[in-house]
Scaffold this motif. Structure first.
Motif, PDB file in Angstrom:
ATOM      1  N   GLU A   8       7.300  -7.647   2.561  1.00  0.00           N
ATOM      2  CA  GLU A   8       7.884  -6.683   1.637  1.00  0.00           C
ATOM      3  C   GLU A   8       6.884  -5.587   1.278  1.00  0.00           C
ATOM      4  N   LEU A   9       5.632  -5.952   1.025  1.00  0.00           N
ATOM      5  CA  LEU A   9       4.608  -4.956   0.709  1.00  0.00           C
ATOM      6  C   LEU A   9       4.335  -4.046   1.897  1.00  0.00           C
ATOM      7  N   LYS A  10       4.265  -4.609   3.093  1.00  0.00           N
ATOM      8  CA  LYS A  10       4.051  -3.782   4.281  1.00  0.00           C
ATOM      9  C   LYS A  10       5.194  -2.799   4.468  1.00  0.00           C
ATOM     10  N   ARG A  11       6.409  -3.260   4.209  1.00  0.00           N
ATOM     11  CA  ARG A  11       7.567  -2.377   4.353  1.00  0.00           C
ATOM     12  C   ARG A  11       7.552  -1.271   3.290  1.00  0.00           C
ATOM     13  N   GLN A  12       7.263  -1.679   2.051  1.00  0.00           N
ATOM     14  CA  GLN A  12       7.283  -0.719   0.950  1.00  0.00           C
ATOM     15  C   GLN A  12       6.172   0.335   1.065  1.00  0.00           C
ATOM     16  N   PHE A  13       5.017  -0.050   1.642  1.00  0.00           N
ATOM     17  CA  PHE A  13       3.848   0.830   1.640  1.00  0.00           C
ATOM     18  C   PHE A  13       3.525   1.422   3.011  1.00  0.00           C
ATOM     19  N   THR A  14       4.484   1.347   3.931  1.00  0.00           N
ATOM     20  CA  THR A  14       4.244   1.906   5.265  1.00  0.00           C
ATOM     21  C   THR A  14       3.877   3.380   5.208  1.00  0.00           C
ATOM     22  N   ASP A  16       2.896   4.944   2.328  1.00  0.00           N
ATOM     23  CA  ASP A  16       2.061   5.213   1.152  1.00  0.00           C
ATOM     24  C   ASP A  16       0.753   5.869   1.599  1.00  0.00           C
ATOM     25  N   LEU A  17       0.424   7.009   0.987  1.00  0.00           N
ATOM     26  CA  LEU A  17      -0.741   7.785   1.417  1.00  0.00           C
ATOM     27  C   LEU A  17      -2.047   7.033   1.208  1.00  0.00           C
ATOM     28  N   LEU A  18      -2.178   6.291   0.111  1.00  0.00           N
ATOM     29  CA  LEU A  18      -3.404   5.531  -0.112  1.00  0.00           C
ATOM     30  C   LEU A  18      -3.526   4.389   0.890  1.00  0.00           C
ATOM     31  N   TYR A  19      -2.417   3.757   1.173  1.00  0.00           N
ATOM     32  CA  TYR A  19      -2.394   2.658   2.148  1.00  0.00           C
ATOM     33  C   TYR A  19      -2.802   3.176   3.532  1.00  0.00           C
ATOM     34  N   GLU A  29      -6.222  -6.242   7.459  1.00  0.00           N
ATOM     35  CA  GLU A  29      -5.200  -6.894   6.632  1.00  0.00           C
ATOM     36  C   GLU A  29      -5.797  -7.853   5.613  1.00  0.00           C
ATOM     37  N   ALA A  30      -6.907  -8.503   5.960  1.00  0.00           N
ATOM     38  CA  ALA A  30      -7.553  -9.414   5.017  1.00  0.00           C
ATOM     39  C   ALA A  30      -8.056  -8.669   3.786  1.00  0.00           C
ATOM     40  N   ASP A  31      -8.433  -7.391   3.989  1.00  0.00           N
ATOM     41  CA  ASP A  31      -8.874  -6.577   2.857  1.00  0.00           C
ATOM     42  C   ASP A  31      -7.683  -6.027   2.078  1.00  0.00           C
ATOM     43  N   LEU A  32      -6.672  -5.612   2.815  1.00  0.00           N
ATOM     44  CA  LEU A  32      -5.515  -4.989   2.180  1.00  0.00           C
ATOM     45  C   LEU A  32      -4.612  -6.005   1.481  1.00  0.00           C
ATOM     46  N   PHE A  33      -4.637  -7.228   1.944  1.00  0.00           N
ATOM     47  CA  PHE A  33      -3.790  -8.267   1.354  1.00  0.00           C
ATOM     48  C   PHE A  33      -4.635  -9.506   1.023  1.00  0.00           C
ATOM     49  N   PRO A  34      -5.388  -9.445  -0.061  1.00  0.00           N
ATOM     50  CA  PRO A  34      -6.261 -10.570  -0.428  1.00  0.00           C
ATOM     51  C   PRO A  34      -5.455 -11.788  -0.870  1.00  0.00           C
ATOM     52  N   ILE A  91       1.314  -3.419  -9.191  1.00  0.00           N
ATOM     53  CA  ILE A  91       0.076  -4.199  -9.041  1.00  0.00           C
ATOM     54  C   ILE A  91      -0.594  -3.828  -7.724  1.00  0.00           C
ATOM     55  N   TYR A  92       0.197  -3.745  -6.657  1.00  0.00           N
ATOM     56  CA  TYR A  92      -0.395  -3.439  -5.352  1.00  0.00           C
ATOM     57  C   TYR A  92      -0.886  -1.989  -5.300  1.00  0.00           C
TER      58      TYR A  92
END
Length: 259
Positions: A8-14, A16-19, A29-34, A91-92
């Motif tokens: 869901e986060l990957k879909r929502q933030f595809t 996203d400029l900061l992402y 991914e380990a950094d982006l999704f702790p 939060i993300y």
């Protein structure tokens, strides 16, 4: 990580400029999704204190960052009474913000630029190439600085020498003045002795001695006058050097400020 919130986060933030920026900067991914993402529920909201504990930062720090991101329109936190609440999306978003702020040299101004769609490469500070001309200017500046320091030292040495000369001249002046006063006392005593005896031969001796004393007196006066002139000249030279020293101190200060 829970597959559902991860996807869901990957879909929502595809988009996203900061992402996108963090991905281009090499975050994996380990950094982006702790791991703490596993503990987030998509069905509830969280307090600033709870989110701060997830990020391992202070509550005040999180509130400040949240305030800045709200001004930029990046997050829309929910306010419950006097306190703010965060859903999983905000939060993300705030987590992405903290990742960028933890990067060396990055600040909220950089985040604003990213959100405005500026090219990532334009955020890197331009480094002015060191040219031969700039090296020449630096060398000239260093030479001028060193030359000025040498002049300052030379001026200080000259002032010290003049001060020593002044002290020596003052000592000689005091010696002559003391000698002159002593001779005046001697002459006065001789005059009194001559008046008390009142003998022709003594009077003759007095007159003869008075002539010699007068000659010596005039010679001492002349020497005193010469020393006074020397003292005046030395004092003038010292004042002149002090003025030059003041000018050089100002020039040295200007050179320090320019460097």
């Amino acid at each position: 990580m829970t597959t559902m919130i991860f996807e869901e986060l990957k879909r929502q933030f595809t988009n996203d400029l900061l992402y996108i920026f963090l991905q281009r900067e090499g975050f994996i991914e380990a950094d982006l999704f702790p791991e703490f993402i596993n503990q987030i529920s998509m069905d509830r909201v969280y307090s600033t204190l709870e989110v701060a504990e997830m990020f391992k930062i202070s509550d005040n720090n999180l509130r400040y960052q949240m305030k800045m991101m709200r001004k930029l329109g990046y997050i829309n936190s929910i306010k419950a009474g006097r306190n703010y609440r965060f859903n999983y999306l905000n939060i993300y978003r705030m987590y992405l913000v903290t990742l960028i702020l933890n990067m060396k040299g990055r600040n909220t101004g950089d985040i604003e630029n990213i959100l405005n769609g500026e090219d990532v490469s334009s955020l890197n500070k331009e480094i002015t190439p060191v040219t031969d001309e700039s090296k020449k200017d630096d060398s000239q500046s260093i030479w001028s600085f060193n030359h000025l320091v040498i002049q300052m030292i030379e001026k200080q040495i000259a002032i010290n020498e003049l001060q020593t000369c002044l002290n020596e001249s003052t000592r000689k002046y005091m010696q002559l003045d003391q000698r002159f006063n002593s001779m005046l006392v001697e002459i006065q005593l001789m005059n009194k002795l001559n008046e008390s005896i009142k003998q022709p031969n003594k009077k003759w001796f007095y007159k003869h001695n008075e002539i010699d004393s007068s000659a010596t007196n005039l010679d001492d006066k002349q020497q005193l006058t010469e020393f006074k002139d020397q003292l005046a000249t030395i004092l003038f030279n010292i004042n002149d050097y002090e003025k030059r020293l003041t000018i050089n101190l100002y020039e040295l200060k200007q050179l320090y400020e320019e460097k």
